[in-house]
Design a protein around this motif. Structure first.
Motif, mmCIF file in Angstrom:
data_model
loop_
_atom_site.group_PDB
_atom_site.id
_atom_site.type_symbol
_atom_site.label_atom_id
_atom_site.label_comp_id
_atom_site.label_asym_id
_atom_site.label_seq_id
_atom_site.Cartn_x
_atom_site.Cartn_y
_atom_site.Cartn_z
ATOM 1 N N ASN A 1 13.742 16.427 19.828
ATOM 2 C CA ASN A 1 14.412 17.619 19.290
ATOM 3 C C ASN A 1 13.979 17.789 17.842
ATOM 4 O OD1 ASN A 1 17.244 16.366 21.007
ATOM 5 N ND2 ASN A 1 16.006 18.088 21.682
ATOM 6 N N TRP B 1 10.046 28.152 26.820
ATOM 7 C CA TRP B 1 10.354 27.874 25.406
ATOM 8 C C TRP B 1 10.779 26.417 25.278
ATOM 9 C CZ3 TRP B 1 14.842 26.073 23.188
ATOM 10 C CH2 TRP B 1 14.940 26.161 21.788
ATOM 11 N N GLY B 2 10.488 25.826 24.113
ATOM 12 C CA GLY B 2 10.953 24.474 23.831
ATOM 13 C C GLY B 2 9.826 23.464 23.817
ATOM 14 N N VAL C 1 18.150 25.866 31.277
ATOM 15 C CA VAL C 1 17.637 25.534 29.947
ATOM 16 C C VAL C 1 17.214 24.067 29.876
ATOM 17 C CG1 VAL C 1 18.187 25.385 27.493
ATOM 18 C CG2 VAL C 1 19.053 27.308 28.856
ATOM 19 N N VAL D 1 13.383 22.677 28.958
ATOM 20 C CA VAL D 1 13.163 22.012 27.673
ATOM 21 C C VAL D 1 12.767 20.549 27.876
ATOM 22 C CG1 VAL D 1 14.264 21.274 25.522
ATOM 23 C CG2 VAL D 1 14.686 23.577 26.420
ATOM 24 N N ASN E 1 9.173 20.285 29.124
ATOM 25 C CA ASN E 1 8.208 20.489 28.045
ATOM 26 C C ASN E 1 8.117 19.262 27.138
ATOM 27 O OD1 ASN E 1 7.688 23.046 29.019
ATOM 28 N ND2 ASN E 1 8.913 24.104 27.484
#
Length: 537
Positions: free
Chosen positions: A370, A422-423, A464, A468, A471
């Motif tokens: 993150n 995304w991510g 989500v 994420v 990825n």
């Protein structure tokens, strides 16, 4: 990236129970396995990896070309351009009528091509190799003088007295409109009513450090194309982003604005948007993906049509401030392998107040991959001679806003097309830059505001967390080590644990332990040893 072997221990259990596109990854990871020691030259390691990424892309492109015979999904002429032929011809005529640069010479004092950018403490004296080519690269580190453009600073946007939100001040919603405000908030997860009340050309305070206003940048800089991806974006925030770019960018440096619509469903983002952008004073184009493709693939579509020398990626809910563009391009003109981010200020999602962010933080990440902001360590401040206006070298970037030389973007493989929606793409691009001979910086003299929201208004196919985490696992597999560390539950050994050691350490226990830990950080944490020293100075 030896530090992150531990990341795989976190992500691998999830990967083993998830359908991850790991087969093509496994092929080049297996090939790289004998050469994955940290002693391997980063550029050589990157070159081998990029070869396999390139081969994978070739296969995908061949498959895509086959599909295009039966579908116009990526047909830009049909779905992507903003203008019919007549309007496009008029734009071409305006470009042809533009006067050529009458002075192709750049003063030697402006770009010192004999000095080394890597030794530059952050000023503007480095040239990164005199325009010559690296031994491992076909791309020269600097531009030819005749490729650069003269420019003048854009005029300040004057305050429109009496209008809500002027000079970046908060918007106050009347009591009788509070319910309407809450209802419209759900559409984009920000105060849409407040945004719609603000002028598209609203004024902003000059938030730069006072020394930034005294800086002199090279008289000639490369041109840039702005790429903005949007999905169901609000009309006012999207248009305010565009106008802030137009109003606060030196016009000779602004080649075009490319808007990429990632399958928006709202009516105002269709023909209405295409008709509006025809009236803009800067060539602006709308491309459409046709189906939900995500930020990564949508940005790749936009980058494919860029004509400027530098690609500048922005989000669709930003506001550029005075003097935002010149510091970014000034770093790239010295070394085309420098990738530069602005300071990302905060635009309140509730009041649209412009709030200046700290220039004392840089990008990092935790063990779950993150992205996180961390305080800049003392050693980086010393490298910059404690000059708060000097560019800051950052381990990673937030990813939404940055400028990168177009040729360098493709030389390092662009974005990983195997990542979804995304991510993680920001960390992947950061690792790619540092391991492929580039430099990643934050320019404290460039400020761009961004609307930060508590939660995303968008849907992710599959959820989500699934997207994420997939990825993040792909980033770990591609750019980090491939070993495995296990605990065997069927093997047990007893050990006598003591509250204190009975042994003596020459020089003292703490000195020996700290020295060993520091050595681990230096050997295995690469450029991220800074995080260890933040805890143990």
């Amino acid at each position: 990236m030896s530090m992150a072997c531990f990341v795989l221990a976190i992500l691998r259990p999830w990967m083993e129970n998830t359908d991850v596109e790991s087969e093509p990854i496994a092929k080049y990871i297996e090939f790289l396995a004998p050469n994955r020691k940290c002693t391997t030259a980063p550029v050589r390691r990157c070159s081998v990896l990029l070869f396999f990424i390139y081969m994978e892309k070739l296969l995908k492109q061949a498959e895509t070309r086959s599909k295009e015979k039966h579908s116009n999904l990526w047909n830009v002429e049909k779905e992507g351009t903003l203008v019919p032929n007549a309007a496009r011809q008029s734009q071409q005529q305006r470009r042809a009528a533009a006067p050529e640069d009458d002075d192709p010479i750049v003063d030697a004092e402006e770009i010192d091509t004999n000095s080394n950018n890597f030794g530059d403490p952050g000023g503007y004296g480095g040239g990164g190799g005199g325009g010559g080519r690296d031994a491992d690269s076909s791309m020269p580190r600097t531009y030819r003088p005749q490729e650069l453009k003269k420019w003048r600073q854009a005029p300040t946007v004057a305050e429109n007295y009496g209008r809500p939100g002027e000079m970046g001040k908060p918007v106050k919603i009347p009591a009788n409109q509070q319910e309407l405000m809450k209802e419209k908030f759900k559409e984009n997860q920000f105060n849409l009513l407040a945004s719609d009340m603000i002028w598209l050309n609203r004024s902003l305070a000059d938030v730069r450090h006072h020394d930034c206003k005294k800086k002199h940048y090279p008289a000639k800089l490369p041109t840039t194309s702005i790429v903005i991806v949007f999905h169901n974006e609000a009309w006012s925030t999207l248009l305010r982003t565009i106008w802030s770019v137009i109003n606060r960018s030196p016009r000779p440096l602004l080649k075009e604005i490319i808007l990429v619509d990632d399958a928006s469903e709202r009516e105002h983002l269709g023909r209405q948007l295409e008709e509006y952008v025809r009236t803009l004073p800067v060539p602006t184009f709308v491309l459409r993906t046709g189906k939900r493709s995500g930020l990564i693939r949508a940005r790749l579509l936009g980058a494919k049509h860029v004509k400027g020398q530098v690609i500048t990626f922005l989000d669709a809910h930003c506001e550029c401030t005075e003097g935002w563009l010149e510091p970014l391009l000034a770093r790239i003109v010295l070394d085309r392998k420098t990738v530069v981010c602005p300071i990302i200020d905060v635009i309140s999602d509730e009041t649209f107040e412009y709030v200046t962010a700290s220039d004392q933080t840089w990008g990092g990440f935790n063990w779950k991959l993150n992205f996180r902001w961390y305080r800049v360590p003392a050693r980086e401040m010393q490298r910059r001679n404690h000059d708060r206006t000097a560019p800051l070298r950052t381990p990673t970037m937030a990813g939404g806003l940055f400028s990168i030389d177009r040729d360098y973007f493709y030389e390092i493989g662009s974005y990983d097309e195997g990542m979804d929606i995304w991510g993680g793409e920001n960390l992947e691009m950061s690792f790619r830059i540092w391991q492929c001979g580039g430099i990643l910086e934050i320019s404290p003299c460039s400020h761009v505001g961004h609307v930060f929201r508590d939660k995303s208004p968008y849907t992710f196919p599959g959820g989500v967390a699934n997207i994420v985490l997939k990825n993040a696992a792909r980033v770990a597999e591609v750019w980090m080590c491939g070993g495995t560390l296990e605990i065997a539950p069927c093997s047990r050994v007893g050990h006598v644990f003591r509250k204190s050691t009975p042994y003596s350490f020459p020089g003292g226990t703490s000195q020996i332990v700290n020295k060993n830990n520091a050595r681990l950080a230096e050997v295995w944490l690469d450029g991220w040893s800074e995080f260890y020293y933040n805890i143990n100075p």
